[in-house]
Scaffold this motif. Structure first.
Motif, PDB file in Angstrom:
ATOM      1  N   CYS A 101       0.834  -1.203   0.000  1.00 21.84           N
ATOM      2  CA  CYS A 101       0.000   0.000   0.000  1.00 21.84           C
ATOM      3  C   CYS A 101       0.869   1.254   0.000  1.00 21.84           C
ATOM      4  N   GLU A 102       0.329   2.316  -0.598  1.00 26.76           N
ATOM      5  CA  GLU A 102       0.948   3.632  -0.544  1.00 26.76           C
ATOM      6  C   GLU A 102      -0.008   4.591   0.167  1.00 26.76           C
ATOM      7  N   LEU A 103       0.530   5.388   1.078  1.00 29.99           N
ATOM      8  CA  LEU A 103      -0.265   6.466   1.655  1.00 29.99           C
ATOM      9  C   LEU A 103      -0.059   7.675   0.756  1.00 29.99           C
ATOM     10  N   ARG A 104      -1.109   8.062   0.061  1.00 31.32           N
ATOM     11  CA  ARG A 104      -1.026   9.113  -0.950  1.00 31.32           C
ATOM     12  C   ARG A 104      -1.640  10.408  -0.418  1.00 31.32           C
ATOM     13  N   ARG A 105      -0.933  11.489  -0.613  1.00 28.68           N
ATOM     14  CA  ARG A 105      -1.415  12.803  -0.165  1.00 28.68           C
ATOM     15  C   ARG A 105      -1.705  13.694  -1.359  1.00 28.68           C
ATOM     16  N   PHE A 106      -2.759  14.504  -1.222  1.00 30.58           N
ATOM     17  CA  PHE A 106      -3.107  15.485  -2.242  1.00 30.58           C
ATOM     18  C   PHE A 106      -2.880  16.871  -1.636  1.00 30.58           C
ATOM     19  N   LYS A 107      -1.668  17.376  -1.823  1.00 30.69           N
ATOM     20  CA  LYS A 107      -1.297  18.658  -1.216  1.00 30.69           C
ATOM     21  C   LYS A 107      -1.773  19.806  -2.101  1.00 30.69           C
ATOM     22  N   ARG A 108      -2.314  20.827  -1.444  1.00 34.99           N
ATOM     23  CA  ARG A 108      -2.888  21.956  -2.171  1.00 34.99           C
ATOM     24  C   ARG A 108      -1.965  23.173  -2.096  1.00 34.99           C
ATOM     25  N   PHE A 109      -1.881  23.924  -3.203  1.00 32.88           N
ATOM     26  CA  PHE A 109      -1.023  25.099  -3.293  1.00 32.88           C
ATOM     27  C   PHE A 109      -1.811  26.263  -3.882  1.00 32.88           C
ATOM     28  N   THR A 110      -1.570  27.450  -3.342  1.00 32.65           N
ATOM     29  CA  THR A 110      -2.197  28.659  -3.882  1.00 32.65           C
ATOM     30  C   THR A 110      -1.371  29.878  -3.501  1.00 32.65           C
ATOM     31  N   ASP A 111      -1.440  30.928  -4.346  1.00 24.93           N
ATOM     32  CA  ASP A 111      -0.766  32.191  -4.054  1.00 24.93           C
ATOM     33  C   ASP A 111      -1.706  33.176  -3.354  1.00 24.93           C
ATOM     34  N   ASP A 112      -2.984  32.838  -3.309  1.00 22.33           N
ATOM     35  CA  ASP A 112      -3.959  33.711  -2.670  1.00 22.33           C
ATOM     36  C   ASP A 112      -3.834  33.579  -1.150  1.00 22.33           C
ATOM     37  N   GLN A 113      -3.426  34.643  -0.481  1.00 22.88           N
ATOM     38  CA  GLN A 113      -3.128  34.581   0.942  1.00 22.88           C
ATOM     39  C   GLN A 113      -4.360  34.274   1.795  1.00 22.88           C
ATOM     40  N   THR A 114      -5.513  34.817   1.397  1.00 24.12           N
ATOM     41  CA  THR A 114      -6.739  34.551   2.156  1.00 24.12           C
ATOM     42  C   THR A 114      -7.109  33.077   2.072  1.00 24.12           C
ATOM     43  N   THR A 115      -7.036  32.524   0.849  1.00 23.53           N
ATOM     44  CA  THR A 115      -7.347  31.103   0.657  1.00 23.53           C
ATOM     45  C   THR A 115      -6.335  30.225   1.371  1.00 23.53           C
ATOM     46  N   LEU A 116      -5.072  30.636   1.336  1.00 25.09           N
ATOM     47  CA  LEU A 116      -4.015  29.863   2.003  1.00 25.09           C
ATOM     48  C   LEU A 116      -4.275  29.777   3.503  1.00 25.09           C
ATOM     49  N   GLY A 117      -4.745  30.876   4.081  1.00 25.99           N
ATOM     50  CA  GLY A 117      -5.082  30.868   5.494  1.00 25.99           C
ATOM     51  C   GLY A 117      -6.195  29.897   5.813  1.00 25.99           C
ATOM     52  N   LYS A 118      -7.184  29.803   4.906  1.00 25.45           N
ATOM     53  CA  LYS A 118      -8.289  28.857   5.094  1.00 25.45           C
ATOM     54  C   LYS A 118      -7.790  27.419   5.029  1.00 25.45           C
ATOM     55  N   LEU A 119      -6.921  27.138   4.042  1.00 24.08           N
ATOM     56  CA  LEU A 119      -6.434  25.772   3.843  1.00 24.08           C
ATOM     57  C   LEU A 119      -5.663  25.269   5.059  1.00 24.08           C
TER      58      LEU A 119
END
Length: 465
Positions: A87-105
């Motif tokens: 098995c592999e533990l797979r991660r879906f990492k999220r990236f954004t330049d929007d600072q407001t959205t980054l704070g939410k994530l």
């Protein structure tokens, strides 16, 4: 022998499938000589259908590149966090330049989705992952095809499955402090066992468990799948559905339950529905209905892609879950990675909230089978337990499609969020570019001139040296 016969047949069919695919394109091209035939569209559709019925379906990819978070397009990077033999533990990492959205994530809950190891790949939960990525940090168990795992990696047992889940939970806890777990279908039983063992040892357990369409108690509203597992003897399964992997694969010689047998069983449950679906696809090709034909391809590309399961894991699941009901009878003992044998005691879980989800028309895990988890998790306060029956939903509808997105996910999201600790507010950030003016107040203490003179002499002395 059956596995070898199947592989021989598949190898013989492969060139004919490729030829049918090419012929479909030739007759479907209006600029070609063959495309001028008045029956060209029908001939092209027939060859296309022949190609899809005869082709070999490999493991699909998740293919999640971006996700919409409150109107902002967020990039997805898929990566493997832990690579185990099976098995592999797979991660879906999220990236954004929007600072407001980054704070939410950054403040969103971390969720481990435990995908089923029951014939299909974890990509069957693509819609589950895509939907949850809007509001969660998402990890998923991506089980490997046993026929590709060399014999040198050893066997894979149901106990190993439970130990894998515990390791993955601890991994997320090490990063985020704690996490939530969502199990879909088959893994509801081993996930419950994993959390039970952690609770019995006094370890930190997940904040919540969401269990969807799983056979916690297969005796309730038994389906065709349950009846087969319960009515056939253990020896029947061992003698009739277990085969060794042929020599042309990395896992040659490994005893497995072949994916093609599992797929045959799925199709045999609703043969008329599948026949109608393929005929509708043929008619949609003739009509030029691109949207319908593409939807058909996407579904069957996923549905027809199957994997082999290690024989030990498969047979033990049949015995423990469907024949001896060890979880319900309190007779399930699991061997840990340290070799210690421990009993599974769901009643020891006290700090993990519990949410069960069932489909009204589920033909794989019948009504009441998942809800039974509440009766055996007696240590969880009633106020921390919740159950949802999704009207009009079949098995796949509770984790994929419109009903999942509109009826199930909002409830799952709300439940997880209600058990997510409130993050502390970050300290205000001072802009390093803006100079901070510091006003010094004059000291009111009397000056000791003798001390000042002594210090000045010492400084001059150091400078000369």
């Amino acid at each position: 022998m059956l596995y070898k016969i199947y592989e021989t047949q598949r190898s013989l069919m492969e060139p004919f499938s490729d030829l049918a695919h090419s012929a479909s394109k030739v007759y479907g091209n209006p600029l070609s000589m063959f495309g001028q035939n008045p029956f060209a569209q029908r001939i092209s559709a027939g060859y296309d259908l022949m190609h899809r019925l005869g082709k070999d379906y490999e493991k699909p990819e998740f293919g999640l590149r971006t996700v919409d978070v409150d109107g902002v397009e967020v990039a997805i990077h898929e990566r493997v966090e832990i690579d185990k033999p099976f098995c592999e533990l797979r991660r879906f990492k999220r990236f954004t330049d929007d600072q407001t959205t980054l704070g939410k994530l950054k403040g969103q809950p971390a969720v481990l989705i435990v995908a089923p190891l029951s014939g299909h790949y974890a990509t069957l939960l693509r819609d589950t992952v895509k939907t949850m990525l809007k509001d969660h940090k998402v990890y998923i168990t991506d089980w490997k095809n046993a026929r590709l795992v060399p014999l040198s990696e050893g066997e894979f047992h149901l106990d190993d499955y439970v130990n894998y889940v515990q390791e993955f939970i601890r991994h997320l806890q090490g990063i985020y402090g704690n996490c939530h777990v969502v199990s879909v279908c088959q893994p509801t039983v081993p996930v419950l066992a994993a959390v039970s063992l952690m609770a019995s040892r006094g370890e930190l357990t997940p904040l919540s468990m969401t269990m969807m369409g799983g056979p916690i108690d297969a005796r309730k509203s038994p389906t065709a799948v349950n009846n087969l597992a319960m009515n056939k003897s253990f020896e029947w399964f061992e003698n009739n559905v277990i085969y060794r992997v042929p020599t042309n694969f990395a896992g040659a010689g490994r005893r497995v339950y072949p994916g093609f047998l599992q797929h045959s069983g799925f199709v045999a449950m609703n043969p008329s529905n599948h026949a109608k679906s393929h005929y509708d696809y043929f008619k949609d090709l003739i009509k030029g209905d691109d949207a319908s034909t593409e939807a058909h391809r996407k579904f069957y590309d996923e549905y027809n892609a199957v994997l082999d399961m290690d024989a030990n894991y498969y047979l033990e699941t049949i015995r423990v879950v469907f024949q001896e009901f060890c979880l319900l009878n309190g007779t399930w003992n699991i061997k840990g990675v340290d070799g210690k044998i421990e009993p599974v005691r769901p009643q020891d879980i006290t700090t993990t909230a519990l949410f069960s989800v069932e489909g009204e028309l589920d033909d794989i895990s019948g009504s009441g089978q998942t809800e039974a988890v509440h009766s055996i998790c007696s240590g969880v306060p009633k106020s921390e337990q919740k159950h949802l029956e999704v009207k009009g939903a079949g098995h796949f509808g509770i984790f994929s499609g419109r009903r999942w997105r509109e009826m199930v996910y909002p409830a799952v999201k709300s439940f997880i969020l209600s058990h997510q600790p409130v993050a502390a507010k970050p300290a205000p950030v001072v802009d390093p570019v803006t100079p901070v003016k510091i006003e010094k107040k004059p000291s009111t203490a009397p000056v000791k001139w003798e001390e000042v003179a002594t210090k000045n002499v010492a400084i001059k002395s150091l400078r000369k040296k």
